[in-house]
Design a protein around this motif. Structure first.
Motif, mmCIF file in Angstrom:
data_model
loop_
_atom_site.group_PDB
_atom_site.id
_atom_site.type_symbol
_atom_site.label_atom_id
_atom_site.label_comp_id
_atom_site.label_asym_id
_atom_site.label_seq_id
_atom_site.Cartn_x
_atom_site.Cartn_y
_atom_site.Cartn_z
ATOM 1 N N SER A 19 0.599 -1.126 0.000
ATOM 2 C CA SER A 19 0.058 0.037 0.060
ATOM 3 C C SER A 19 0.886 1.121 0.017
ATOM 4 O O SER A 19 1.989 1.220 0.301
ATOM 5 N N GLN A 20 0.268 2.298 -0.468
ATOM 6 C CA GLN A 20 0.871 3.597 -0.324
ATOM 7 C C GLN A 20 1.490 3.890 1.127
ATOM 8 O O GLN A 20 2.409 4.513 1.329
ATOM 9 N N THR A 21 0.464 3.461 2.074
ATOM 10 C CA THR A 21 0.914 3.571 3.742
ATOM 11 C C THR A 21 2.155 2.836 3.834
ATOM 12 O O THR A 21 3.109 3.526 4.655
ATOM 13 N N GLU A 22 2.346 1.605 3.560
ATOM 14 C CA GLU A 22 3.494 0.864 3.586
ATOM 15 C C GLU A 22 4.831 1.459 3.142
ATOM 16 O O GLU A 22 5.742 1.413 3.987
ATOM 17 N N LEU A 23 4.594 1.996 1.918
ATOM 18 C CA LEU A 23 5.809 2.279 1.353
ATOM 19 C C LEU A 23 6.193 3.664 1.936
ATOM 20 O O LEU A 23 7.486 3.976 2.300
ATOM 21 N N SER A 24 5.128 4.603 2.422
ATOM 22 C CA SER A 24 5.468 5.793 3.085
ATOM 23 C C SER A 24 6.144 5.717 4.293
ATOM 24 O O SER A 24 7.205 6.273 4.666
ATOM 25 N N LEU A 27 10.063 4.771 3.692
ATOM 26 C CA LEU A 27 10.653 5.983 3.012
ATOM 27 C C LEU A 27 10.773 7.095 4.053
ATOM 28 O O LEU A 27 11.329 8.072 3.647
ATOM 29 N N HIS A 28 9.865 7.005 5.029
ATOM 30 C CA HIS A 28 10.089 7.936 6.190
ATOM 31 C C HIS A 28 9.379 9.285 5.667
ATOM 32 O O HIS A 28 9.785 10.210 5.543
ATOM 33 N N VAL A 29 8.235 9.012 4.684
ATOM 34 C CA VAL A 29 7.647 9.995 4.229
ATOM 35 C C VAL A 29 5.981 9.930 4.275
ATOM 36 O O VAL A 29 5.574 8.899 4.802
ATOM 37 N N SER A 30 5.260 11.041 4.110
ATOM 38 C CA SER A 30 3.804 10.624 4.534
ATOM 39 C C SER A 30 2.942 10.022 3.399
ATOM 40 O O SER A 30 3.576 9.749 2.177
ATOM 41 N N GLN A 31 1.908 9.299 3.587
ATOM 42 C CA GLN A 31 1.163 8.635 2.632
ATOM 43 C C GLN A 31 0.770 9.720 1.332
ATOM 44 O O GLN A 31 0.560 9.445 0.202
ATOM 45 N N GLN A 32 0.430 10.877 2.081
ATOM 46 C CA GLN A 32 -0.171 11.992 0.913
ATOM 47 C C GLN A 32 1.327 12.289 -0.088
ATOM 48 O O GLN A 32 0.989 12.449 -1.171
ATOM 49 N N SER A 47 17.291 12.641 -2.903
ATOM 50 C CA SER A 47 17.475 11.348 -1.675
ATOM 51 C C SER A 47 16.403 10.647 -1.771
ATOM 52 O O SER A 47 16.531 9.476 -1.397
ATOM 53 N N ALA A 48 15.051 11.053 -2.005
ATOM 54 C CA ALA A 48 14.176 10.203 -2.050
ATOM 55 C C ALA A 48 14.165 9.277 -3.197
ATOM 56 O O ALA A 48 13.786 8.081 -3.133
ATOM 57 N N VAL A 49 14.731 9.876 -4.355
ATOM 58 C CA VAL A 49 14.883 8.954 -5.336
ATOM 59 C C VAL A 49 15.657 7.728 -5.233
ATOM 60 O O VAL A 49 15.639 6.602 -5.377
ATOM 61 N N THR A 50 16.953 8.147 -4.425
ATOM 62 C CA THR A 50 17.891 7.200 -4.004
ATOM 63 C C THR A 50 17.363 6.255 -3.236
ATOM 64 O O THR A 50 17.517 5.017 -3.320
ATOM 65 N N ASN A 51 16.604 6.682 -2.211
ATOM 66 C CA ASN A 51 15.983 5.735 -1.156
ATOM 67 C C ASN A 51 14.940 4.594 -2.041
ATOM 68 O O ASN A 51 14.919 3.714 -1.548
ATOM 69 N N ILE A 52 14.283 5.195 -2.866
ATOM 70 C CA ILE A 52 13.185 4.603 -3.831
ATOM 71 C C ILE A 52 14.073 3.235 -4.452
ATOM 72 O O ILE A 52 13.624 2.308 -4.482
ATOM 73 N N ALA A 53 15.074 3.837 -5.136
ATOM 74 C CA ALA A 53 15.837 2.948 -6.137
ATOM 75 C C ALA A 53 16.501 2.019 -5.116
ATOM 76 O O ALA A 53 16.408 0.593 -5.359
ATOM 77 N N ASN A 54 17.094 2.351 -4.175
ATOM 78 C CA ASN A 54 17.751 1.356 -3.310
ATOM 79 C C ASN A 54 16.754 0.279 -2.312
ATOM 80 O O ASN A 54 16.919 -0.888 -2.634
ATOM 81 N N TYR A 55 15.466 0.738 -2.236
ATOM 82 C CA TYR A 55 14.474 -0.027 -1.717
ATOM 83 C C TYR A 55 14.028 -0.931 -2.756
ATOM 84 O O TYR A 55 13.908 -2.260 -2.429
ATOM 85 N N PHE A 56 13.789 -0.919 -3.803
ATOM 86 C CA PHE A 56 13.157 -1.626 -4.903
ATOM 87 C C PHE A 56 14.244 -2.246 -6.108
ATOM 88 O O PHE A 56 13.882 -3.132 -6.754
ATOM 89 N N ASN A 57 15.450 -1.962 -5.379
ATOM 90 C CA ASN A 57 16.543 -2.645 -6.187
ATOM 91 C C ASN A 57 16.684 -2.377 -7.750
ATOM 92 O O ASN A 57 16.662 -3.160 -8.509
ATOM 93 N N VAL A 58 16.353 -0.945 -7.982
ATOM 94 C CA VAL A 58 16.633 -0.524 -9.422
ATOM 95 C C VAL A 58 17.384 0.735 -9.329
ATOM 96 O O VAL A 58 17.906 1.227 -8.436
ATOM 97 N N SER A 59 17.735 1.298 -10.557
ATOM 98 C CA SER A 59 18.653 2.241 -10.608
ATOM 99 C C SER A 59 17.791 3.560 -10.570
ATOM 100 O O SER A 59 16.801 3.581 -10.908
ATOM 101 N N ALA A 60 18.465 4.600 -10.057
ATOM 102 C CA ALA A 60 17.776 6.005 -10.249
ATOM 103 C C ALA A 60 17.604 6.478 -11.634
ATOM 104 O O ALA A 60 16.316 6.967 -11.940
ATOM 105 N N ASP A 61 18.358 5.968 -12.583
ATOM 106 C CA ASP A 61 18.088 6.235 -14.078
ATOM 107 C C ASP A 61 16.952 5.459 -14.379
ATOM 108 O O ASP A 61 16.052 6.003 -15.233
ATOM 109 N N TYR A 62 16.427 4.382 -14.098
ATOM 110 C CA TYR A 62 15.569 3.507 -14.393
ATOM 111 C C TYR A 62 14.099 4.523 -13.785
ATOM 112 O O TYR A 62 13.129 4.336 -14.531
#
Length: 108
Positions: A19-24, A27-32, A47-62
């Motif tokens: 869910s968006q809530t779980e991801l938030s 990532l230490h951000v709000s669901q909104q 920094s959020a792009v980096t955290n998202i990429a790291n969590y999902f194991n994808v590149s920032a370029d992706y």
């Protein structure tokens, strides 16, 4: 058609059945904030792009929709006439060993 970063985030989140809530929370951000990213009303910080990429194991370029860079052409120094000569003279075996060592250092 350009795919927005929000589309990629939503697709990755849905693939993990999150869910968006779980991801938030991860990532230490709000669901909104996640909602705004996914709807294109806001863009994640670098920094959020980096955290998202790291969590999902994808590149920032992706995430950013950038195409992979083309790999540089490999040079076969044994058969390349440009590498085998310098100033019109054939390269010696010693010269070739030096060239190989230099190339090996720059490939790592």
């Amino acid at each position: 058609m350009t795919i927005m970063i929000g589309d990629k985030i939503r697709d990755l989140r849905n693939q993990k059945r999150m869910s968006q809530t779980e991801l938030s929370k991860i990532l230490h951000v709000s669901q909104q904030t996640v909602t705004k990213w996914e709807t294109g009303k806001a863009e994640p910080s670098s920094s959020a792009v980096t955290n998202i990429a790291n969590y999902f194991n994808v590149s920032a370029d992706y995430l950013l929709g950038r195409k992979a860079k083309k790999q540089q052409k490999q040079v076969d120094i044994k058969n390349d006439p440009i590498v085998l000569s310098y100033g019109g003279k054939p390269a010696s075996k010693e010269d070739m060993e030096v060239i190989k060592a230099i190339l090996a250092r720059h490939q790592n």
